[in-house]
Design an enzyme around this catalytic site. Sequence first.
Site, PDB file in Angstrom:
ATOM      1  N   THR A 144       1.007  -0.982  -0.083  1.00 36.69           N
ATOM      2  CA  THR A 144      -0.053   0.185   0.123  1.00 36.69           C
ATOM      3  C   THR A 144       0.917   1.249  -0.072  1.00 36.69           C
ATOM      4  OG1 THR A 144      -1.775  -1.178   1.187  1.00 36.69           O
ATOM      5  CG2 THR A 144      -1.759   1.151   1.184  1.00 36.69           C
ATOM      6  N   GLN A 179      -5.457  -2.186  -2.867  1.00 36.29           N
ATOM      7  CA  GLN A 179      -5.196  -1.005  -2.259  1.00 36.29           C
ATOM      8  C   GLN A 179      -4.326  -0.215  -3.337  1.00 36.29           C
ATOM      9  OE1 GLN A 179      -4.248  -3.858  -0.838  1.00 36.29           O
ATOM     10  NE2 GLN A 179      -5.347  -3.962   1.086  1.00 36.29           N
ATOM     11  N   GLN A 201     -10.180   1.471  -3.299  1.00 34.89           N
ATOM     12  CA  GLN A 201      -9.581   1.172  -1.941  1.00 34.89           C
ATOM     13  C   GLN A 201      -8.331   2.200  -1.415  1.00 34.89           C
ATOM     14  OE1 GLN A 201      -9.534  -2.913  -1.326  1.00 34.89           O
ATOM     15  NE2 GLN A 201      -8.523  -2.664   0.991  1.00 34.89           N
ATOM     16  N   ASP A 202      -8.488   2.909  -0.546  1.00 35.38           N
ATOM     17  CA  ASP A 202      -7.167   3.469   0.119  1.00 35.38           C
ATOM     18  C   ASP A 202      -6.756   4.787  -0.851  1.00 35.38           C
ATOM     19  OD1 ASP A 202      -7.506   1.346   1.799  1.00 35.38           O
ATOM     20  OD2 ASP A 202      -5.469   0.650   1.762  1.00 35.38           O
ATOM     21  N   ASP A 223     -12.116   2.432   3.145  1.00 34.21           N
ATOM     22  CA  ASP A 223     -10.935   3.381   4.078  1.00 34.21           C
ATOM     23  C   ASP A 223     -10.392   4.216   3.057  1.00 34.21           C
ATOM     24  OD1 ASP A 223     -11.374   1.206   5.801  1.00 34.21           O
ATOM     25  OD2 ASP A 223      -9.673   0.026   5.302  1.00 34.21           O
ATOM     26  N   ARG A 279     -13.910   2.865  10.525  1.00 36.42           N
ATOM     27  CA  ARG A 279     -13.211   1.489  11.211  1.00 36.42           C
ATOM     28  C   ARG A 279     -12.074   1.764  12.002  1.00 36.42           C
ATOM     29  NH1 ARG A 279     -12.626  -3.147   7.266  1.00 36.42           N
ATOM     30  NH2 ARG A 279     -10.940  -1.944   6.277  1.00 36.42           N
ATOM     31  N   TRP A 281      -8.899   1.101  12.813  1.00 36.01           N
ATOM     32  CA  TRP A 281      -7.713   0.486  12.360  1.00 36.01           C
ATOM     33  C   TRP A 281      -6.600   0.540  13.630  1.00 36.01           C
ATOM     34  CZ3 TRP A 281      -3.698   2.896   8.161  1.00 36.01           C
ATOM     35  CH2 TRP A 281      -2.813   1.926   8.215  1.00 36.01           C
TER      36      TRP A 281
END
Length: 362
Positions: A144, A179, A201-202, A223, A279, A281
Amino acid sequence: MVVKLFLFILLLDGASSALDTRNGSNEIAVVEKAYLKWVKQMASFKHSLFQKPENKFKPCLKLRVRKKPRFGDFRTVQKAIKSVPAVNLCRVVISIGAGTFREKVEIPPTMAYITLVGAGADKTIIEWDDTADRMGPSGHPLGTFASATFAVNSPYFIAKNITFKNKAPLPPSGALGKQAVALRISADTAAFIGCKFFGAQDTLYDHIGRHYFKDCYIEGSVDFIFGNGLSLYKDCHLNAIGSSYGALTAQRRQSMLEETGFSFVNCKVTGSGALYLGRAWGTFSRVVFAYTYMDKIITPKGWYDWGDKNREMTVFYGQYKCSGPGAEFERRVSWSRELTTEEAKPFMSVDFIDGHVWLPTS
């Protein structure tokens, strides 16, 4: 300084893997770990870049990036950045003309005081399409951290009126290694004004440091704002593009001693799918929404504990005077908070990020 930087580069080149930390693994990505170790070492030195914020706004150098060579000094953003002194101590303003610049860009840690100014977020676009599972030059997955289209590792960065995009397609639900970061900010005292961030995503890796996002548009699915920054999002539009469950934030505060967290003030949340506000993390994850419009896509519970009930006792998730069909607090999880005026006040202004010290006034 040069020796330390050289050792850091060697460490990155020798990284054996870059495992994503949010796929159920407890291992930290090797590349990210190396970077953070280097930052910690540098911070221990009495170097001007790492002392109390002392921003510089008067430009000492102006550069132009244009698609047509006769109108600019450079044709790519990365070449313009490479022309700046390796250890930069004055404000450099790089204007980027209209057009789509398909390139992967990184600003090194010692190159402080960089300003990028686009012709408009809908006109100036920097894009790439790396994903965490794509093989890098070393023959290992990028992870990522290294998937970012645009990566900022230096303090006092400013971007205005630019789109940062990761064009990797929206992955199916539950897909691993997809990601795809549009922008990663891994440095202190950065401001983004009138910018747009596109991904799935991300999208936006709000990694470390104090950051300010004003009048920005941020789009993603899962996220799509994540990391352990101390950041204020003011007057921003946050748009979800998922078809199933997604999450707007994944804030990674790991200790009650860490002064990190995300604050969203006077923002707007829209889009598709079913969206958690955040969320957990990090065990002490901290996120606040104030005066924010929330569309009906927000799940009634609002927040998810990452499958760890213990985090429900340590996270700080709150909202204050939010509006819209997704803002009703009555059905929120019991461990989130409807803040009082006194509780919300520390999150509401630039004082949250010490912005009065280092933010530009215009």
